[in-house]
Design an enzyme around this catalytic site. Sequence first.
Site, PDB file in Angstrom:
ATOM      1  N   SER A   1       0.792  -1.236   0.000  1.00  0.00           N
ATOM      2  CA  SER A   1       0.000   0.000   0.000  1.00  0.00           C
ATOM      3  C   SER A   1       0.821   1.281   0.000  1.00  0.00           C
ATOM      4  CB  SER A   1      -0.957   0.016   1.193  1.00  0.00           C
ATOM      5  OG  SER A   1      -2.017  -0.880   0.972  1.00  0.00           O
TER       6      SER A   1
ATOM      7  N   LYS B   1      -0.191   3.730  -2.599  1.00  0.00           N
ATOM      8  CA  LYS B   1      -1.247   4.743  -2.494  1.00  0.00           C
ATOM      9  C   LYS B   1      -0.703   6.174  -2.448  1.00  0.00           C
ATOM     10  CE  LYS B   1      -4.716   1.716  -0.360  1.00  0.00           C
ATOM     11  NZ  LYS B   1      -3.979   0.457  -0.191  1.00  0.00           N
TER      12      LYS B   1
ATOM     13  N   SER C   1      -5.453   3.190   4.625  1.00  0.00           N
ATOM     14  CA  SER C   1      -5.096   2.256   3.556  1.00  0.00           C
ATOM     15  C   SER C   1      -6.326   1.520   3.015  1.00  0.00           C
ATOM     16  CB  SER C   1      -4.062   1.250   4.060  1.00  0.00           C
ATOM     17  OG  SER C   1      -3.118   0.967   3.069  1.00  0.00           O
TER      18      SER C   1
ATOM     19  N   LYS D   1       3.155   6.513   5.293  1.00  0.00           N
ATOM     20  CA  LYS D   1       2.283   5.502   4.684  1.00  0.00           C
ATOM     21  C   LYS D   1       2.786   4.129   5.077  1.00  0.00           C
ATOM     22  CE  LYS D   1      -1.213   4.115   2.497  1.00  0.00           C
ATOM     23  NZ  LYS D   1      -1.261   3.044   3.527  1.00  0.00           N
TER      24      LYS D   1
END
Length: 351
Positions: free
Chosen positions: A121, A124, A178, A283
Amino acid sequence: MAPAVAQDGAKRSAQASNKRPAADKPVRKSAQPAPVKRSAATSPSRPQARSQAAASPRKQSATVQRAVAAAPARVSYGQAFGLHAVEDPLDLKSSVALVLDQETEEVLFAKNSQAVLPIASLTKLMTALVVIEADQPLQEMLTITREDIDTEKGSSSRLAVGTRLSREEMLHLALMSSENRAANALGRHYPGGLRPFVAAMNRKARELGMNDTRFVEPTGLSSRNQSSARDLAVLVKATYGVPLIRELSTSHEYQVVVGKRQLQYRNTNGLVFNPNWEIGLQKTGYISEAGRCLVMQAELAGRKLIMVFLDSAGRFSRLGDAERVRSWLLDHGLASPLPAEDDVDVPRVTS
């Protein structure tokens, strides 16, 4: 005097990767390592696979979730390539790590930083960057559809089909929590749909000089979304320049109204709640092929740093690795960087 990063471990890792069994070698067509084979008990037969493909998305999702639950745990690419055998002075649990000064780009710590691995993820961040640069209305309402259901990993979501949220709300959930369906919906609502969106992601990566990076979808659920720690540091620096991404990624909690319900979401990175950390962007990411991943921009002793941790072996170990690095840097006054690794042969699975 700071201890040097062990070189013999990296060399052993490179040798091991060159001698890995055929099942672990990259497939020439897509330049990806073959997935670990499942036993006959857990691998569907061809007729079963065809019947699953013909099923409705909802039934597909349920079938995939059951298959994932029954399947044996798979090792990450980093484990398969022997990267965890590479020793480092801080005894990190992440097989790949990179810490550098955001402004001077001085490398303070490096471990297998050129290895190209799945990034889960962390994808993203690029999704958000492409969405924002497209300058689409943030208050436009987007709808979750069956196309946003994860049929690859069978991951769950509280955003049911038919949920309507604004583009900004989708961005918030994708970056902070997420949320995979939100990320996929953002890509679908790009002009032209998902294919042009993914093309824009790869085009942006090339513009930034991220030459080790490749994207095939906007969520990170695919192990074919791959990058190196050095490329991800570039992405963190680029996204840190976007105030909205900084704000949404470091938000502690967020509520969205779905019909008559209020859904409460929390940040997936526990360090944003820690007052000892001053985090400007972050993140997290996880799929089995990537291990636990984390990227951050953080300020320590007045110095802005970028931190990248990939393929961490335990659920909380990526946060522990960040704490180890932070303590080491503060103990040494951020003035004595660990020697960066020499250029050695490390696994690279880009196409």
